[in-house]
Write a protein that holds these residues in place. Structure first.
Motif, PDB file in Angstrom:
ATOM      1  N   THR A  88      -5.811 -25.952 -10.753  1.00 35.68           N
ATOM      2  CA  THR A  88      -5.502 -25.298 -12.024  1.00 35.68           C
ATOM      3  C   THR A  88      -4.970 -26.280 -13.052  1.00 35.68           C
ATOM      4  O   THR A  88      -5.274 -26.160 -14.247  1.00 35.68           O
ATOM      5  CB  THR A  88      -4.446 -24.192 -11.816  1.00 35.68           C
ATOM      6  OG1 THR A  88      -4.792 -23.405 -10.688  1.00 35.68           O
ATOM      7  CG2 THR A  88      -4.299 -23.321 -13.041  1.00 35.68           C
ATOM      8  N   GLY A  91      -3.736 -25.424 -16.902  1.00 34.74           N
ATOM      9  CA  GLY A  91      -4.410 -24.186 -17.244  1.00 34.74           C
ATOM     10  C   GLY A  91      -5.356 -24.201 -18.430  1.00 34.74           C
ATOM     11  O   GLY A  91      -5.938 -23.156 -18.746  1.00 34.74           O
ATOM     12  N   THR A  94      -8.759 -23.542 -17.116  1.00 34.39           N
ATOM     13  CA  THR A  94      -8.712 -22.153 -16.634  1.00 34.39           C
ATOM     14  C   THR A  94      -8.908 -21.179 -17.781  1.00 34.39           C
ATOM     15  O   THR A  94      -9.653 -20.199 -17.670  1.00 34.39           O
ATOM     16  CB  THR A  94      -7.357 -21.878 -15.959  1.00 34.39           C
ATOM     17  OG1 THR A  94      -6.993 -22.974 -15.124  1.00 34.39           O
ATOM     18  CG2 THR A  94      -7.395 -20.595 -15.159  1.00 34.39           C
ATOM     19  N   ALA A 117       1.393 -23.344 -15.738  1.00 36.02           N
ATOM     20  CA  ALA A 117       0.084 -22.825 -16.134  1.00 36.02           C
ATOM     21  C   ALA A 117       0.139 -21.314 -16.307  1.00 36.02           C
ATOM     22  O   ALA A 117      -0.429 -20.764 -17.265  1.00 36.02           O
ATOM     23  CB  ALA A 117      -0.965 -23.207 -15.096  1.00 36.02           C
ATOM     24  N   LEU A 121      -0.884 -19.404 -19.746  1.00 32.73           N
ATOM     25  CA  LEU A 121      -1.967 -18.426 -19.770  1.00 32.73           C
ATOM     26  C   LEU A 121      -1.455 -17.073 -20.269  1.00 32.73           C
ATOM     27  O   LEU A 121      -2.112 -16.425 -21.091  1.00 32.73           O
ATOM     28  CB  LEU A 121      -2.590 -18.288 -18.381  1.00 32.73           C
ATOM     29  CG  LEU A 121      -3.381 -19.510 -17.896  1.00 32.73           C
ATOM     30  CD1 LEU A 121      -3.636 -19.410 -16.388  1.00 32.73           C
ATOM     31  CD2 LEU A 121      -4.711 -19.627 -18.644  1.00 32.73           C
ATOM     32  N   LEU A 131      -4.019 -16.456 -10.340  1.00 36.15           N
ATOM     33  CA  LEU A 131      -3.577 -17.826 -10.065  1.00 36.15           C
ATOM     34  C   LEU A 131      -2.795 -17.844  -8.757  1.00 36.15           C
ATOM     35  O   LEU A 131      -1.814 -17.121  -8.595  1.00 36.15           O
ATOM     36  CB  LEU A 131      -2.712 -18.338 -11.216  1.00 36.15           C
ATOM     37  CG  LEU A 131      -2.636 -19.850 -11.419  1.00 36.15           C
ATOM     38  CD1 LEU A 131      -1.981 -20.162 -12.766  1.00 36.15           C
ATOM     39  CD2 LEU A 131      -1.880 -20.553 -10.318  1.00 36.15           C
TER      40      LEU A 131
END
Length: 215
Positions: A88, A91, A94, A117, A121, A131
């Protein structure tokens, strides 16, 4: 007062990606809509829109944006895919995947990195990402099969569990090598396993660590 010049923006990063050969307009729009300064350490915000990797601790770095975009583009995402991301980081990649696919399962080995992260997000309203913290070399079997898998760390071969978790006809992209001098390869899953793969570029990646990677 000395001028510092114009502040850089997501559009600067889009131009860098175009210059690197990225042509997928959905991907470029995702980059345009995702503020990278929210996905780098606070002290590195001024580098957010340069096409460079950023250190995130634990001897890890983010993937260079143009390289990440090249890997994502090779997956050919249309919007309805179930995607696995191994690594990840903070992020940003992602978030791009989440804009381009139906949902993303992302796994990160470092709990503090994953926590950062997760905050970033959430701050951007990204809700279609699951996650997890754990050993990404074995994938996330309980959420398989995946339409696409992206691996952001290097190993001399694709780990067997990751191959098994790609649905037939799905795609997988991974840097192949021992860490530091890799060939980034894009594969398609066939009935017999993975095809011979297509070389995207040469690059440098950190090592994939875990049960099915390096110790």
């Amino acid at each position: 007062m000395r001028s510092r010049g114009p502040a850089r923006t997501p559009e600067d990063l889009v131009r860098a990606l175009r210059a690197a050969g990225i042509t997928d307009e959905r991907l470029l729009e995702a980059v345009r809509a995702t503020p990278r300064e929210q996905f780098v350490p606070s002290g590195r915000a001024t580098a957010a829109y340069n096409d460079v990797p950023v250190s995130i601790g634990h001897e890890q770095v983010t993937t260079q944006p143009s390289l990440s975009a090249m890997m994502i583009e090779s997956l050919g995402l249309g919007g309805d895919e179930h995607v696995l991301e191994v690594g990840t980081g903070l992020g940003f990649q992602t978030a791009l995947l989440a804009r381009l696919a139906a949902d993303v399962v992302s796994i990160e080995m470092w709990p503090d990195v994953a926590a950062e992260a997760r905050r970033s997000l959430a701050g951007q309203g990204v809700r279609n990402v699951e996650l997890r913290v754990g050993d990404g070399s074995g994938g996330v079997p309980d959420r398989a099969p995946y339409d696409a898998v992206i691996v952001s760390a290097a190993f001399p071969e694709v780990p067997a569990p990751l191959i098994e978790q790609v649905r037939p006809g799905g795609r997988l992209v991974q840097p192949i090598g021992s860490g530091g001098d890799e060939e980034v390869m894009s594969f398609r899953r066939t009935a017999a396993g993975l095809d011979a793969g297509r070389l995207l570029t040469a690059a440098r990646f950190v090592r994939l660590r875990g049960r099915y990677g390096f110790p």
